[in-house]
Design an enzyme around this catalytic site. Structure first.
Site, mmCIF file in Angstrom:
data_model
loop_
_atom_site.group_PDB
_atom_site.id
_atom_site.type_symbol
_atom_site.label_atom_id
_atom_site.label_comp_id
_atom_site.label_asym_id
_atom_site.label_seq_id
_atom_site.Cartn_x
_atom_site.Cartn_y
_atom_site.Cartn_z
ATOM 1 N N ASP A 23 -1.748 -8.207 1.080
ATOM 2 C CA ASP A 23 -0.547 -8.367 0.179
ATOM 3 C C ASP A 23 -0.160 -9.775 -0.072
ATOM 4 O O ASP A 23 0.077 -10.020 -1.329
ATOM 5 C CB ASP A 23 0.639 -7.592 1.057
ATOM 6 C CG ASP A 23 0.684 -6.121 1.177
ATOM 7 O OD1 ASP A 23 0.106 -5.692 0.320
ATOM 8 O OD2 ASP A 23 0.888 -5.696 2.128
ATOM 9 N N LYS A 51 5.439 -7.962 2.423
ATOM 10 C CA LYS A 51 5.282 -7.758 3.683
ATOM 11 C C LYS A 51 4.106 -8.536 4.368
ATOM 12 O O LYS A 51 3.089 -8.958 3.477
ATOM 13 C CB LYS A 51 5.059 -6.469 3.919
ATOM 14 C CG LYS A 51 6.252 -5.377 3.843
ATOM 15 C CD LYS A 51 5.977 -3.866 4.152
ATOM 16 C CE LYS A 51 4.824 -3.146 3.881
ATOM 17 N NZ LYS A 51 4.624 -3.206 2.571
ATOM 18 N N GLY A 76 1.712 5.195 1.442
ATOM 19 C CA GLY A 76 1.678 5.605 2.601
ATOM 20 C C GLY A 76 2.825 5.088 3.556
ATOM 21 O O GLY A 76 3.131 5.757 4.881
ATOM 22 N N HIS A 77 3.637 4.567 2.795
ATOM 23 C CA HIS A 77 4.917 3.790 3.546
ATOM 24 C C HIS A 77 6.003 4.450 3.177
ATOM 25 O O HIS A 77 7.359 4.129 3.224
ATOM 26 C CB HIS A 77 5.009 2.350 3.519
ATOM 27 C CG HIS A 77 3.844 1.712 4.015
ATOM 28 N ND1 HIS A 77 3.279 2.085 5.234
ATOM 29 C CD2 HIS A 77 3.000 0.957 3.534
ATOM 30 C CE1 HIS A 77 2.196 1.218 5.371
ATOM 31 N NE2 HIS A 77 1.755 0.645 4.559
ATOM 32 N N HIS A 92 0.191 1.063 9.792
ATOM 33 C CA HIS A 92 -1.137 1.232 9.192
ATOM 34 C C HIS A 92 -2.154 2.003 9.874
ATOM 35 O O HIS A 92 -3.309 2.014 9.976
ATOM 36 C CB HIS A 92 -1.800 -0.008 8.551
ATOM 37 C CG HIS A 92 -0.849 -0.648 7.661
ATOM 38 N ND1 HIS A 92 -0.079 -1.636 7.866
ATOM 39 C CD2 HIS A 92 -0.809 -0.654 6.208
ATOM 40 C CE1 HIS A 92 0.439 -2.099 6.768
ATOM 41 N NE2 HIS A 92 0.150 -1.613 5.536
ATOM 42 N N GLY A 123 0.761 -1.284 -0.060
ATOM 43 C CA GLY A 123 0.134 -0.054 0.012
ATOM 44 C C GLY A 123 1.080 1.208 0.247
ATOM 45 O O GLY A 123 2.036 1.329 0.594
#
Lengths: 329, 329
Positions: free
Chosen positions: A109, A104, A55-56, A217, A53
């Protein structure tokens, strides 16, 4: 609460446009902008592909380049990329030696990378390495086992370097699995993630509170407690990490102090000094350290400590040259 | 409000210990830990020395290394280093070709670097370049003229590369002064700086407010306004920057999007995409861009846009190899 972002619909796509434009000598968009790839592929080498995703950032796209990843697939914020994206990355970067997927450990995922691997049957040889380094989680807490967090950088760097040296798919998978027991991380949050959709923090902390064992998250942590002093905070992170690491004779310890997005370098360097002091008292001297913002949770304030007990061969791979947007040496 | 830091007395010193330990192959403490120096000096080359208050990391210590600075002196948070620190850095890094001091335009910094230069008379040949790139300030606003902000990275990189190529003190000073009119920055804050002494924000913004034209020490900006959308925010930064830049035929534009410490990469990349779009509509295509966290104001949420209209020779110096903790290519 304090975000600059406004247009949540196009945030991820626009951010990737800005990222690729800033690093166009190293990376390029893959077909239909489904993924980011290394500009110059290296024929005959296993393609190392990761993703997750958004945002990392800088994970994963920031680690695309010579000595690390061949491609990275980005989903919406905190949402897995689709199997279609992952398959497109395999199609474009597999130059004959197969694909290694670095994933991950989150249900979404794992499922989507598995599905992509199935769709690739007959077209690509594929192996998968799951990253599961979060000391705050485990088989007893979540059915899928430990989450993958900042230790992902270690796995991607070491496997990327090994692929660059010509290791084959089976050797890379064995190398990745061997790392799993000797790599642990633990994080603290002092302010939750601001969700781009709601502009609210995912969990609210009072000014005298902190959350220990957070994910990346916006998941709440293992426990909430009163705000401790810096040395005590670092102890609360390092102790569970050390307790879970499988010992290794002759290990070269690698220490990572990772900021979650809302924490500036002065704090990360300070935490690094404290973590070194903690380890030194226990007879551990890091052979190398990495301090900075590598695996984020949007604008969460806080940081994580990662320790990897590397073999000399793994350590050499960690130290091997790398040229990516977020990691260069 | 959300800081990890606790021990304000030793914060700067401890953070520097963590910084040097993380980058010991590149940097080392100078005598009595008064400054951070390049581990391997380059005899016969002008020593390029900078410094300023702590709280702006990775500036300046993060830019010590081959192709950039020889030494950096750090004061307390938002406080100039002392003349004694600066003189010690000159004594240890001047290998015969003299010292170039790169100083951000703040009264305290300018005064202390001037005093150090006077104390060095007879021992070192010294020239000084003042960085003054903040489009939000000017001679009409502050007696000392424009503040030095994120454009400092441009000045330090270009002068560092020129020194590495063997340029003498006079040529470096002329190069630095030549840049001044063609380098401007402008910043926005969405949350003020948390002061390490009081754990309070230096200025309080409501959730629907933003501060345009902020400095990097918690100074309020030029004006406060309602929270605009991302493209509008970027326009409010880019317009005054463009308006103040002296045009240059054949210029190679360099664009920097700099995070202030509390802003994650996803937002910086997004702002970069928006800034490129803004510039493209005006016929400006950056020849190179730098996006990341380089000049911070502790944990302030927000970012700045810097534009430099470089000559081809200056652009070549920008692109020349550099190996420092915070900038490598």
């Amino acid at each position: 609460m304090t975000r600059f972002l406004g247009a949540t619909q196009t945030l991820v796509a626009d951010s990737l446009i800005g990222f690729v434009a800033a690093h166009e000598e190293l990376v390029a968009f893959g077909r239909a902008a489904k993924f980011v790839r290394r500009r110059a592929l290296h024929p005959g080498k296993v393609a190392v592909i990761s993703g997750g995703g958004a945002g990392h950032e800088p994970l994963h796209c920031g680690f695309v380049g010579a000595g690390m990843l061949d491609a990275a697939c980005t989903g919406h914020v905190f949402t897995s990329p689709t199997p279609d994206q992952i398959l497109a990355a395999m199609d474009e970067t597999d130059t004959g030696a197969g694909c290694l997927l670095v994933v991950k450990n989150y249900d979404g995922d794992v499922m989507n990378f598995e599905m992509a691997a199935e769709m690739a049957a007959g077209r690509h040889r594929v192996e998968t390495v799951i990253v599961e380094d979060d000391a705050a989680t485990g088989p007893s807490v979540r059915s899928r086992g430990r989450r993958g967090v900042a230790g992902t950088v270690v796995v991607e760097k070491i496997l990327g370097a090994a692929a660059e040296r010509g290791e084959d798919l089976a050797a890379l998978k064995a190398l990745g699995e061997g790392l799993s027991g000797r790599l642990r991380s633990m994080g603290v949050a002092l302010r939750g993630v601001t969700s781009p959709d709601t502009a609210r923090a995912t969990f609210a902390l009072g000014p005298d509170e902190m959350e220990i064992g957070v994910g990346i998250h916006g998941e709440p942590g293992l426990y909430r407690t009163g705000r401790a002093g810096p040395a005590e905070i670092v102890r609360l992170l390092c102790e569970p990490v050390l307790a879970q690491l499988a010992p290794l004779d002759g290990a070269r310890p690698l220490l990572i102090v990772n900021g979650f997005g809302g924490t500036p370098p002065i704090e990360l360097n300070y935490a690094h000094a404290l973590a070194r002091a903690f380890l030194r008292e226990r007879g551990i001297v890091p052979a190398r350290a990495l301090v900075g913002t590598f695996v984020t949770s949007l604008d969460m304030a806080g940081l994580s400590v990662t320790l990897a007990l590397l073999s000399p061969a793994e350590f050499e791979l960690w130290c091997a040259p790398v040229t990516t947007p977020a990691l260069v040496w």
